[in-house]
Design an enzyme around this catalytic site. Structure first.
Site, PDB file in Angstrom:
ATOM      1  N   ARG A 161       1.027 -16.791 -11.313  1.00 54.29           N
ATOM      2  CA  ARG A 161       1.274 -15.398 -11.669  1.00 54.29           C
ATOM      3  C   ARG A 161       1.847 -14.584 -10.512  1.00 54.29           C
ATOM      4  O   ARG A 161       2.350 -13.478 -10.704  1.00 54.29           O
ATOM      5  CB  ARG A 161      -0.021 -14.735 -12.175  1.00 54.29           C
ATOM      6  CG  ARG A 161      -1.114 -14.723 -11.160  1.00 54.29           C
ATOM      7  CD  ARG A 161      -2.443 -14.304 -11.753  1.00 54.29           C
ATOM      8  NE  ARG A 161      -2.684 -12.874 -11.689  1.00 54.29           N
ATOM      9  CZ  ARG A 161      -3.811 -12.298 -12.054  1.00 54.29           C
ATOM     10  NH1 ARG A 161      -4.808 -13.033 -12.533  1.00 54.29           N
ATOM     11  NH2 ARG A 161      -3.976 -11.003 -11.960  1.00 54.29           N
ATOM     12  N   CYS A 167      -7.448  -6.992 -21.697  1.00 55.79           N
ATOM     13  CA  CYS A 167      -7.482  -6.168 -20.487  1.00 55.79           C
ATOM     14  C   CYS A 167      -6.477  -6.627 -19.437  1.00 55.79           C
ATOM     15  O   CYS A 167      -6.478  -6.138 -18.317  1.00 55.79           O
ATOM     16  CB  CYS A 167      -8.892  -6.105 -19.904  1.00 55.79           C
ATOM     17  SG  CYS A 167      -9.519  -7.706 -19.380  1.00 55.79           S
ATOM     18  N   ASN A 170      -3.302 -11.976 -17.953  1.00 58.18           N
ATOM     19  CA  ASN A 170      -2.633 -12.359 -16.692  1.00 58.18           C
ATOM     20  C   ASN A 170      -2.955 -13.813 -16.362  1.00 58.18           C
ATOM     21  O   ASN A 170      -2.068 -14.632 -16.130  1.00 58.18           O
ATOM     22  CB  ASN A 170      -3.101 -11.482 -15.524  1.00 58.18           C
ATOM     23  CG  ASN A 170      -2.969 -10.002 -15.824  1.00 58.18           C
ATOM     24  OD1 ASN A 170      -2.170  -9.619 -16.654  1.00 58.18           O
ATOM     25  ND2 ASN A 170      -3.762  -9.186 -15.160  1.00 58.18           N
ATOM     26  N   ASP A 171      -4.235 -14.131 -16.343  1.00 55.75           N
ATOM     27  CA  ASP A 171      -4.603 -15.513 -16.027  1.00 55.75           C
ATOM     28  C   ASP A 171      -4.325 -16.436 -17.205  1.00 55.75           C
ATOM     29  O   ASP A 171      -3.921 -17.584 -17.013  1.00 55.75           O
ATOM     30  CB  ASP A 171      -6.082 -15.595 -15.617  1.00 55.75           C
ATOM     31  CG  ASP A 171      -6.239 -15.260 -14.148  1.00 55.75           C
ATOM     32  OD1 ASP A 171      -5.413 -15.719 -13.336  1.00 55.75           O
ATOM     33  OD2 ASP A 171      -7.185 -14.527 -13.806  1.00 55.75           O
ATOM     34  N   HIS A 220       0.810  -1.222   0.000  1.00 57.91           N
ATOM     35  CA  HIS A 220       0.000   0.000   0.000  1.00 57.91           C
ATOM     36  C   HIS A 220       0.843   1.272   0.000  1.00 57.91           C
ATOM     37  O   HIS A 220       0.430   2.302  -0.517  1.00 57.91           O
ATOM     38  CB  HIS A 220      -0.962  -0.018   1.195  1.00 57.91           C
ATOM     39  CG  HIS A 220      -2.246  -0.689   0.847  1.00 57.91           C
ATOM     40  ND1 HIS A 220      -2.965  -1.444   1.738  1.00 57.91           N
ATOM     41  CD2 HIS A 220      -2.918  -0.738  -0.318  1.00 57.91           C
ATOM     42  CE1 HIS A 220      -4.035  -1.915   1.131  1.00 57.91           C
ATOM     43  NE2 HIS A 220      -4.033  -1.504  -0.111  1.00 57.91           N
ATOM     44  N   GLU A 249      -9.593 -16.105 -20.521  1.00 53.45           N
ATOM     45  CA  GLU A 249      -8.441 -16.216 -19.616  1.00 53.45           C
ATOM     46  C   GLU A 249      -8.132 -17.668 -19.258  1.00 53.45           C
ATOM     47  O   GLU A 249      -7.197 -17.939 -18.519  1.00 53.45           O
ATOM     48  CB  GLU A 249      -8.616 -15.348 -18.371  1.00 53.45           C
ATOM     49  CG  GLU A 249      -9.907 -15.533 -17.633  1.00 53.45           C
ATOM     50  CD  GLU A 249     -10.076 -14.549 -16.476  1.00 53.45           C
ATOM     51  OE1 GLU A 249      -9.141 -13.808 -16.140  1.00 53.45           O
ATOM     52  OE2 GLU A 249     -11.168 -14.550 -15.884  1.00 53.45           O
TER      53      GLU A 249
HETATM   54  C1  PEP Z   1      -6.461 -11.147 -16.294  1.00 53.40           C
HETATM   55  O1  PEP Z   1      -6.508 -12.270 -15.792  1.00 53.40           O
HETATM   56  O2  PEP Z   1      -5.691 -10.845 -17.221  1.00 53.40           O
HETATM   57  C2  PEP Z   1      -7.334 -10.076 -15.790  1.00 53.40           C
HETATM   58  C3  PEP Z   1      -7.418  -8.913 -16.399  1.00 53.40           C
HETATM   59  O3  PEP Z   1      -8.024 -10.321 -14.658  1.00 53.40           O
HETATM   60  P1  PEP Z   1      -7.363 -10.250 -13.180  1.00 53.40           P
HETATM   61  O4  PEP Z   1      -5.971  -9.684 -13.315  1.00 53.40           O
HETATM   62  O5  PEP Z   1      -8.267  -9.372 -12.388  1.00 53.40           O
HETATM   63  O6  PEP Z   1      -7.397 -11.694 -12.768  1.00 53.40           O
HETATM   64 MG    MG Z   2      -8.146 -12.801 -14.462  1.00 50.33          MG
END
Ligand code: PEP
Ligand code: MG
Length: 556
Positions: A463, A500, A452-453, A187, A429
């Site tokens: 991750r 995203c 990301n996922d 934070h 994802e």
């Molecule tokens: C992702 O998995 O890329 C994503 C945008 O969702 P989060 O990072 O919230 O899991």
């Molecule tokens: Mg995700």
């Protein structure tokens, strides 16, 4: 000769100044007359901490910084947490421990529980417990708050800074700060980023050997601290500050221009947000829409789920700020790795592969229904799209569509204003969704790739583990090929495809994604100006060639 220290993260920006060391909390122990006197002193210290945090939160709120205030609010709840109070009381009364060691042991016990969890977000929250502990210990000695005058070119050096101290320092316009401990997602670093203070965290114990008034250059862009810089180093950094200021102005001039390549090919640039107020920052940075509203943040840091009405207000607020631009709201993505204290959930051996995202909503249709009701009602106020996380099969999607139909019928029969024809899309994802994107594309309104996922499931690499993330990056050919597969399926079906995940915010990766044919990139708002500038400098052909090279790449 100058010396360099390397940190693990912080906040961007360069500061040139002199070190000001913050005083450590005194170590000595106060002898109390009896346990009750000790506990009265403890209670008084808790009250001091809560009052200080609330005062600082209030100050931030009056500046419209609700998110930052929320960090301090959460810490103020922790300072009065019943389990902290009970355990300190038990140790002092029943075990006859002295107060300071009892507080230290309790804080350590609480932080160790969080530090042992799988989820990196919750692991970082262990630092919040430490910060609250530091403040209580300082208050026990009557030394709460910054204890010395801070000159304006100061580079603050401390073992650690609490978010409250970070917020307090900002008022004195310090040049930057450096800490020995801390992580990039703690934070303190988050607060420094949003307050625009250049910072480096995690510089290690060597930082604490630097004496007061030493000249330093703090490079928050590369997390490097240059100690006793030579004249030529100072000149180089002064030039970099000047260059950055010029670039910032140039990017600012692009603010109201839509995202596009040099030959005019459109690539929409949208923002990821976690709180309604982030939409203001998104607008400031020139976002053309919100591509991911992570609604789980509405559910965290509280004792019960937000009501339909609370959610409705939050969604309406984002739509209002975005003034007719698209707002993609992701339904609750919680579970396994991100537990909610008020949701009873079984412990899972592999939380990332467990009951998370949409799967959790299937187990708790009450939560899902309340969210869908709020969304369909809010949809009358703007261009709202609904996005489902963690979809792996067409059955996952059809379960959600059925729920949406039932919710729309209920609102209809209750004569409550709503919109039933909201675009319903999915995150790509899971590798399953990417590979079967052609099947899924027949029913859904849009795809948004959660890189990301998608990376962690494709590469079988958690991750949250830094060394694996480096070895198995999100722009690996395997991940890009799955993205290409989803984009192709989206194009065939005539539905928009966005990205995203974090990948979208890296300028070089953004070029590759544009070359793969992605229609929209959604990212943390502050990344938009640089991505916009980079895309504008490249043609569609060049982007396609970059994409081809990346997909075919053989790493050595
Ligand atoms: C992702 O998995 O890329 C994503 C945008 O969702 P989060 O990072 O919230 O899991
Ligand atoms: Mg995700």
């Amino acid at each position: 000769m100058s010396k360099r220290l390397q940190g693990v993260g912080g906040a961007p920006g360069i500061a040139i100044g002199q070190v000001v060391r913050l005083l450590d909390i005194p170590n000595q122990q106060i002898i109390d007359a009896n346990p009750e006197a000790a506990l009265t002193r403890f209670q008084h210290a808790q009250e001091l901490v809560v009052t200080r945090l609330q005062r600082l939160a209030e100050q931030l709120r009056t500046e419209g910084r609700d998110d930052e205030a929320g960090i301090l609010d959460a810490q103020s709840l922790l300072a009065e947490d019943i389990s902290l109070t009970d355990e300190v009381q038990r140790r002092v009364r029943d075990e006859q421990e002295a107060l300071e060691p009892a507080v230290s042991a309790t804080i350590t016990q609480m932080r160790d529980i969080l530090a042992g969890l799988d989820d990196p977000y919750l692991r970082e929250r262990a630092a919040d417990i430490d910060h609250v502990g530091q403040m209580i210990k300082a208050a026990l000695h009557g030394t709460l708050g910054i204890q010395r005058e801070i000159p304006s070119d100061a580079v603050i050096v401390a073992a650690d800074l609490t978010p409250a101290e970070t917020a307090e320092l900002r008022g004195g316009s310090v040049a930057g700060f450096a800490t020995a401990v801390g992580g990039a997602t703690g934070h303190t670093a988050i607060l420094a980023r949003s307050l625009g203070i250049p910072a480096i965290v995690g510089l290690g114990d060597a930082l604490l050997d630097i004496s007061d008034a030493t000249d330093v250059i703090l490079d928050g862009d590369t997390s490097t601290l240059v100690v006793e810089p030579a004249q030529h180093e100072i000149r180089i950094y002064e030039q970099r500050i000047a260059d950055q200021n010029v670039r910032k102005q140039q990017r600012q001039s692009l603010r109201d221009q839509p995202g596009q390549l040099a030959d005019g090919h459109a690539v929409a640039l949208w923002a990821n947000i976690g709180h309604p107020d982030d939409a203001l920052v998104a607008r400031e940075q020139g976002a053309e829409g919100v591509g991911l509203f992570r609604t789980e943040f509405l559910f965290l840091h509280r004792n019960e789920a937000p009501t339909e009405e609370e959610q409705y207000i939050a969604y309406c607020s984002v739509l209002e700020t975005m003034e007719g631009r698209p707002v993609v709201v992701r339904t609750l993505d919680i579970g396994g790795d991100k537990p909610l204290p008020y949701l009873a959930m079984p412990t899972e051996p592999n939380p990332f592969l467990g009951v998370r995202g949409l799967r959790l909503c299937m187990n708790r249709p009450d939560l899902f229904t309340a969210q869908l009701r709020a969304l369909l009602r809010a949809a009358t106020h703007g261009d709202l799209w609904i996005m489902l996380p963690m979809v792996a099969t067409p059955q996952d999607f059809s379960w959600a569509t059925q729920q949406l139909t039932v919710v729309a019928e209920a609102l209809q029969s209750e004569k409550i204003a709503h919109r039933a024809d909201v675009p319903l899309g999915i995150m790509i994802e899971t590798p399953a969704a990417a590979i079967t994107a052609d099947i899924l594309a027949k029913d859904v309104s849009f795809f948004s790739i959660g890189s990301n996922d998608l990376t962690q499931y494709t590469m079988a690499a958690d991750r949250g583990l830094a060394e694996l993330v480096q070895q198995y990056p999100h722009d690996a050919p395997a991940v890009l090929r799955l993205i290409a597969c989803a984009v192709e399926a989206g194009k065939q079906a005539g539905i928009p495809v966005g990205v995203c995940g974090e990948l979208a915010s890296e300028p070089e990766a953004a070029i590759i994604l544009a070359g793969l044919g992605v229609d929209e990139l959604s990212m943390t708002a502050v990344a938009i100006p640089e991505v916009k500038e980079r895309l504008l400098a490249i043609t569609r052909d060049e982007a396609c060639r970059a994409a081809q090279r990346a997909v075919d790449r053989v790493d050595d």
